[in-house]
Enzyme design. Structure first.
Site, PDB file in Angstrom:
ATOM      1  N   CYS A  14      -0.025   3.999 -25.369  1.00  0.00           N
ATOM      2  CA  CYS A  14       0.320   4.102 -24.184  1.00  0.00           C
ATOM      3  C   CYS A  14       0.467   5.490 -23.561  1.00  0.00           C
ATOM      4  CB  CYS A  14       1.036   3.235 -23.858  1.00  0.00           C
ATOM      5  SG  CYS A  14       3.184   3.794 -24.096  1.00  0.00           S
ATOM      6  N   SER A  45     -11.316  -4.927  -3.805  1.00  0.00           N
ATOM      7  CA  SER A  45     -10.027  -5.089  -4.138  1.00  0.00           C
ATOM      8  C   SER A  45      -9.666  -6.959  -3.736  1.00  0.00           C
ATOM      9  CB  SER A  45      -8.985  -4.469  -3.101  1.00  0.00           C
ATOM     10  OG  SER A  45      -9.022  -3.007  -3.531  1.00  0.00           O
ATOM     11  N   CYS A  88       8.244   4.993 -30.451  1.00  0.00           N
ATOM     12  CA  CYS A  88       7.802   3.804 -30.179  1.00  0.00           C
ATOM     13  C   CYS A  88       6.436   3.445 -31.301  1.00  0.00           C
ATOM     14  CB  CYS A  88       7.454   3.833 -28.561  1.00  0.00           C
ATOM     15  SG  CYS A  88       6.742   2.173 -28.177  1.00  0.00           S
ATOM     16  N   CYS A 126       2.015   5.933 -17.020  1.00  0.00           N
ATOM     17  CA  CYS A 126       1.798   7.063 -15.708  1.00  0.00           C
ATOM     18  C   CYS A 126       3.250   7.829 -15.416  1.00  0.00           C
ATOM     19  CB  CYS A 126       1.161   6.416 -14.724  1.00  0.00           C
ATOM     20  SG  CYS A 126       1.007   7.481 -13.128  1.00  0.00           S
ATOM     21  N   ASP A 160      -3.853  11.148  -7.012  1.00  0.00           N
ATOM     22  CA  ASP A 160      -3.649  10.040  -5.790  1.00  0.00           C
ATOM     23  C   ASP A 160      -2.169   9.576  -5.655  1.00  0.00           C
ATOM     24  OD1 ASP A 160      -4.867   8.376  -4.175  1.00  0.00           O
ATOM     25  OD2 ASP A 160      -4.710   6.809  -5.509  1.00  0.00           O
ATOM     26  N   CYS A 195       0.848  -1.025   0.175  1.00  0.00           N
ATOM     27  CA  CYS A 195       0.051   0.179  -0.128  1.00  0.00           C
ATOM     28  C   CYS A 195       0.879   1.136  -0.160  1.00  0.00           C
ATOM     29  CB  CYS A 195      -0.828  -0.070   1.311  1.00  0.00           C
ATOM     30  SG  CYS A 195      -2.043   1.411   1.225  1.00  0.00           S
ATOM     31  N   CYS A 202      -6.471   7.795 -17.402  1.00  0.00           N
ATOM     32  CA  CYS A 202      -5.491   8.740 -17.500  1.00  0.00           C
ATOM     33  C   CYS A 202      -4.114   8.068 -17.458  1.00  0.00           C
ATOM     34  CB  CYS A 202      -5.499   9.620 -16.072  1.00  0.00           C
ATOM     35  SG  CYS A 202      -5.416   8.508 -14.492  1.00  0.00           S
ATOM     36  N   GLY A 230      -7.054   4.647   2.124  1.00  0.00           N
ATOM     37  CA  GLY A 230      -7.419   3.915   3.148  1.00  0.00           C
ATOM     38  C   GLY A 230      -8.791   3.036   2.725  1.00  0.00           C
TER      39      GLY A 230
END
Length: 391
Positions: free
Chosen positions: A330, A127, A324, A334, A281, A27, A259, A71
């Site tokens: 892609c 999850s 590429c 991120c 996040d 986490c 995103c 959380g």
């Protein structure tokens, strides 16, 4: 000053901050509690009302998605979410609709929670990392006990109450070698919508080395390809895998809707328990604090210069990325994953080998599916392509 943003945006709301009843080894959010060492990590009713009113006022679209995460958001209790729904109805504008999506570890779901989610049309993300022996490697509670059985019990309650749900499965060092075991287990549980999220975490904020549980790129590419091959032959139109749907959108020339693979980012922000607004996040840190959510100022923060710079920085790609063949699919991945250096010294995604392999491997089938869709036929009409590939 406009009270609406120029373009749609999304808020991920953390009503319990980084507080959780689990202590998953991988986490990345538990450590965020250190940002607020003096306070109780629970959103007050005053903050909830302020955030709700501001979000609905600043959103330019007709549908506003309240994304609840942690959380563990269920730690705030049922009364909190009853109040949240009531406030949404109070502040929604004419013609506007508030909807709710909540990500949970599933262990706290009981009959009352499931009934509430069903009554108010919540979309629940649960999850789960595969069969118990793989799930429980890293997903344990604060006492070190396994959690798979409790997660599956929560899932069954959602199913019994007719709640909309999907699965979020992280891919890490323990389960990446077992792609079909993971996938088939999820499908056998009745899950029809799956997100696979690779675990990539630095050993420290300044390190380029990853943690022992972070997935390696080469096995991850094989993981995606193995599941794709099985899905293409057996589950098209029945099971929806976010990565595959996103790649298909790319071949159709549409926005990726994710995103991670978009040309720019910055339209998915995070609200902490006290109303603090952060850029993303994965960037909840002091240097990415945008301010405090208010009805008067939210639109200006979302459309502000700092957030715009954050969003367009994603498009600053290395020469390796720009040449590429799968760049259009892609878009450099991120920025959080850009831990490696390309030939020109610019950062490049640690997962680049995985995505290059997957997008190349899946391209022929997805292009065939895109062709069927453009012709007005179902995307399931790809068996001739698969037979040709095999023959």
């Amino acid at each position: 000053m406009s009270t609406h943003t120029m373009q749609p945006f999304h808020l991920m709301i953390k009503p319990a901050g980084a507080t959780c009843n689990l202590a998953c080894a991988y986490c990345y959010y538990l450590e965020k509690a250190q940002l607020y060492p003096a306070g109780r990590l629970r959103m007050t009713e005053e903050t909830l009302e302020r955030v709700t009113a501001a979000y609905l006022q600043a959103s330019p679209g007709q549908e506003v998605v309240f994304g609840w995460q942690g959380g563990e958001p269920l730690l705030t209790g049922l009364d909190f979410f009853r109040r949240a729904v009531a406030l949404q109805q109070r502040y929604v504008r004419p013609g506007q609709r508030a909807v709710n999506a909540l990500q949970t570890n599933g262990t706290l779901i009981d009959e009352a929670w499931a009934a509430f989610f069903a009554a108010h049309d919540f979309l629940i993300g649960i999850s789960i990392d595969g069969p118990a022996d793989l799930h429980d490697v890293y997903r344990r509670d604060c006492g070190g006990a396994p959690t798979a059985a409790r997660v599956e019990a929560g899932l069954h309650l959602l199913q019994q109450h007719g709640v909309q749900y999907n699965a979020l499965a992280t891919v890490h060092r323990a389960n990446v070698e077992h792609p079909l075991r993971v996938y088939r287990h999820l499908v056998d549980l009745g899950i029809e919508h799956v997100q696979f999220i690779p675990i990539v975490e630095r050993e420290s904020p300044t390190s380029s080395r990853v943690t022992p549980w972070s997935v390696r790129p080469e096995p991850l590419g094989a993981f995606f390809c193995a599941i794709f091959d099985h899905w293409a032959r057996h589950d098209v139109g029945r099971v929806f895998v976010q990565l595959f749907e996103t790649a298909l959108s790319g071949w159709l020339g549409s926005s990726p809707g994710l995103c991670t693979f978009a040309p720019s980012c910055g339209r998915a922000l995070v609200v902490e328990h006290n109303g603090d607004l952060y850029a993303c996040d994965h960037y909840v840190a002091p240097e990415y604090l945008r301010g405090t959510v208010t009805s008067e100022g939210l639109a200006a923060l979302v459309d502000g210069a700092a957030q715009r710079r954050f969003g367009v920085a994603k498009a600053d790609l290395s020469a390796t990325c720009r040449r590429c063949p799968v760049l259009r699919l892609c878009n450099g991945d991120c920025p959080k994953h850009r831990l490696c250096a390309a030939e020109d010294g610019k950062p490049i995604s640690y997962l680049c080998p995985a995505y290059r392999r997957f997008f190349a491997h899946s391209g022929q089938v997805l292009q065939a599916m895109a062709g069927e869709l453009r012709a007005g036929r179902p995307a399931t009409n790809v068996m001739d392509v698969l037979r040709a590939m095999e023959g």
